[in-house]
Design a protein around this motif. Sequence first.
Motif, PDB file in Angstrom:
ATOM      1  N   LYS A 231      42.789  28.580  47.583  1.00 46.60           N
ATOM      2  CA  LYS A 231      43.064  29.125  46.451  1.00 46.60           C
ATOM      3  C   LYS A 231      43.035  30.841  46.880  1.00 46.60           C
ATOM      4  O   LYS A 231      43.486  30.991  45.744  1.00 46.60           O
ATOM      5  CB  LYS A 231      41.843  28.746  45.695  1.00 46.60           C
ATOM      6  N   GLU A 232      42.348  31.270  47.968  1.00 55.34           N
ATOM      7  CA  GLU A 232      42.116  31.991  47.786  1.00 55.34           C
ATOM      8  C   GLU A 232      44.127  33.034  48.509  1.00 55.34           C
ATOM      9  O   GLU A 232      43.957  34.417  48.267  1.00 55.34           O
ATOM     10  CB  GLU A 232      41.791  32.788  49.417  1.00 55.34           C
ATOM     11  N   ALA A 233      44.126  32.102  49.465  1.00 58.69           N
ATOM     12  CA  ALA A 233      45.711  32.186  50.113  1.00 58.69           C
ATOM     13  C   ALA A 233      46.199  32.518  49.036  1.00 58.69           C
ATOM     14  O   ALA A 233      47.115  31.963  47.599  1.00 58.69           O
ATOM     15  CB  ALA A 233      46.228  30.842  50.534  1.00 58.69           C
ATOM     16  N   LYS A 234      47.595  33.781  49.197  1.00 59.40           N
ATOM     17  CA  LYS A 234      49.064  34.763  48.288  1.00 59.40           C
ATOM     18  C   LYS A 234      49.368  33.770  48.921  1.00 59.40           C
ATOM     19  O   LYS A 234      50.661  32.856  47.659  1.00 59.40           O
ATOM     20  CB  LYS A 234      48.739  36.054  49.438  1.00 59.40           C
ATOM     21  N   THR A 235      49.974  33.404  50.052  1.00 60.43           N
ATOM     22  CA  THR A 235      51.202  31.778  49.912  1.00 60.43           C
ATOM     23  C   THR A 235      50.911  30.144  50.386  1.00 60.43           C
ATOM     24  O   THR A 235      50.457  30.702  51.406  1.00 60.43           O
ATOM     25  CB  THR A 235      52.220  32.161  50.201  1.00 60.43           C
ATOM     26  N   VAL A 236      50.775  29.288  49.570  1.00 59.02           N
ATOM     27  CA  VAL A 236      50.331  28.054  50.727  1.00 59.02           C
ATOM     28  C   VAL A 236      51.728  27.412  50.985  1.00 59.02           C
ATOM     29  O   VAL A 236      53.267  27.195  49.936  1.00 59.02           O
ATOM     30  CB  VAL A 236      49.368  27.230  49.122  1.00 59.02           C
ATOM     31  N   ILE A 237      51.577  26.551  52.264  1.00 57.14           N
ATOM     32  CA  ILE A 237      53.437  26.587  52.503  1.00 57.14           C
ATOM     33  C   ILE A 237      52.602  24.697  52.921  1.00 57.14           C
ATOM     34  O   ILE A 237      51.401  23.783  53.305  1.00 57.14           O
ATOM     35  CB  ILE A 237      53.771  26.896  53.970  1.00 57.14           C
ATOM     36  N   LYS A 238      53.303  23.789  52.127  1.00 61.30           N
ATOM     37  CA  LYS A 238      52.964  22.738  52.393  1.00 61.30           C
ATOM     38  C   LYS A 238      54.222  21.578  53.036  1.00 61.30           C
ATOM     39  O   LYS A 238      53.466  20.623  53.940  1.00 61.30           O
ATOM     40  CB  LYS A 238      53.171  21.537  51.226  1.00 61.30           C
TER      41      LYS A 238
ATOM     42  N   ASN B 164      51.645  42.744  55.566  1.00 59.86           N
ATOM     43  CA  ASN B 164      53.171  42.600  55.325  1.00 59.86           C
ATOM     44  C   ASN B 164      54.234  43.173  55.816  1.00 59.86           C
ATOM     45  O   ASN B 164      54.004  44.714  55.379  1.00 59.86           O
ATOM     46  CB  ASN B 164      52.845  43.131  53.551  1.00 59.86           C
ATOM     47  N   TYR B 165      54.483  43.145  56.895  1.00 58.39           N
ATOM     48  CA  TYR B 165      55.919  43.666  57.210  1.00 58.39           C
ATOM     49  C   TYR B 165      56.966  44.233  56.496  1.00 58.39           C
ATOM     50  O   TYR B 165      57.554  45.766  57.574  1.00 58.39           O
ATOM     51  CB  TYR B 165      55.872  43.450  58.793  1.00 58.39           C
ATOM     52  N   SER B 166      57.361  43.920  55.480  1.00 60.69           N
ATOM     53  CA  SER B 166      58.092  44.660  54.926  1.00 60.69           C
ATOM     54  C   SER B 166      57.328  45.841  53.973  1.00 60.69           C
ATOM     55  O   SER B 166      57.487  47.379  54.563  1.00 60.69           O
ATOM     56  CB  SER B 166      58.775  43.805  53.972  1.00 60.69           C
ATOM     57  N   ASP B 167      56.037  45.777  54.101  1.00 59.57           N
ATOM     58  CA  ASP B 167      55.513  47.045  53.656  1.00 59.57           C
ATOM     59  C   ASP B 167      55.576  48.067  54.156  1.00 59.57           C
ATOM     60  O   ASP B 167      55.410  49.538  53.769  1.00 59.57           O
ATOM     61  CB  ASP B 167      54.085  46.740  52.915  1.00 59.57           C
TER      62      ASP B 167
ATOM     63  N   ASN C 108      46.990  46.618  53.169  1.00 60.18           N
ATOM     64  CA  ASN C 108      47.366  45.726  52.978  1.00 60.18           C
ATOM     65  C   ASN C 108      47.700  44.959  52.975  1.00 60.18           C
ATOM     66  O   ASN C 108      48.430  43.754  54.433  1.00 60.18           O
ATOM     67  CB  ASN C 108      48.758  46.375  52.387  1.00 60.18           C
ATOM     68  N   LEU C 109      46.535  44.104  53.799  1.00 62.25           N
ATOM     69  CA  LEU C 109      46.074  42.027  53.589  1.00 62.25           C
ATOM     70  C   LEU C 109      46.164  41.539  53.232  1.00 62.25           C
ATOM     71  O   LEU C 109      46.296  41.535  51.955  1.00 62.25           O
ATOM     72  CB  LEU C 109      44.668  42.292  55.113  1.00 62.25           C
ATOM     73  N   GLU C 110      47.366  40.206  54.411  1.00 64.95           N
ATOM     74  CA  GLU C 110      47.835  38.859  52.935  1.00 64.95           C
ATOM     75  C   GLU C 110      47.392  37.439  54.193  1.00 64.95           C
ATOM     76  O   GLU C 110      47.526  37.593  55.034  1.00 64.95           O
ATOM     77  CB  GLU C 110      48.902  39.359  52.960  1.00 64.95           C
TER      78      GLU C 110
END
Length: 328
Positions: A321-328, A267-270, A298-300
Amino acid sequence: MLRLKASAHSNFLRTVLGAATALALLGGGAVHAQTVKVLSIVDHPALDAIRDGVRDELKSAGYDADKNLKWEYQSAQGNTGTAAQIARKFVGDQPNAIVAIATPSAQAVVAATKSVPVVYSGVTDPVAAQLVKAWGPTGTNVTGVSDKLPLDKQVALILRVVPKAKTVGMVYNPGEANSVVVVKELKELLAKQGLTLKEAAAPRTVDIGPAAKSLAGKVDVIYTNTDNNVVSAYEALVKVANESKIPLVAADTDSVKRGAVAALGINYSDLGHQTGRIVVRILKGEKPGAIASQTSDNLELFVNTGAAAKQGVTLSPELVKEAKTVIK
């Protein structure tokens, strides 16, 4: 009457002296304007997030650009010569700290000064880039935060996206030290698992599309690290991947929003906030050479099911399911 005047004069002096003492006591804090210069090699979402994270962290610590912080940001627009010019200008201004985002910017700033505190960020391997001699405290004017990723986890993600992959392609800028390091290490790691790496050099952003096309029909998947040239023009790579049905796996999660199938990244903001905390320590008097270089754990995981369909793969339900963010 004379005594009253003397008393009034005495009270006035006490008031003035009290105010002066209060200002003197505050002198070491954030009331005096501090100057922070920020240089990035290019504008793209990950590097912009670092910049904004640094600025937000400084503000949280009481360093406000509207009050007591002189903040200047410049981008070299992908040109290392421009980065060197900006670096020399920044050093000449003698700021309290220079934040150098990405390897080429950091190399330019470190080459320009041995005295002004330099805090690098978004650098994969600061030792290989010759910014510091070791990961620990160096006693120099340089410290910072690396975005180095564990490559074994990157390979594991590649194989979860394309389980039968045998040849991995990689488009990168051979002029970026961080990318050269990744190519070397990735090649060795893939070989241990019976896979091969096929490289395609893209020293300029205009080379990215042709480099990707050169891999069509020769690789099962394309992996992209945090190479600044590639990330800054990622759409050119996505276009080829979609047309040629080659899945893209990235190290930069923002690339998933732009058309990569998946990424396990920082997370590059972090990372920017982490960098900002080091800058605050320096503004408060710590020497950069006493601060060890840092990394982020902190890997996402981001996935893009729409991109997967365009690039000819189906992601497993478990991975989605494991993904923090799912883009469709």
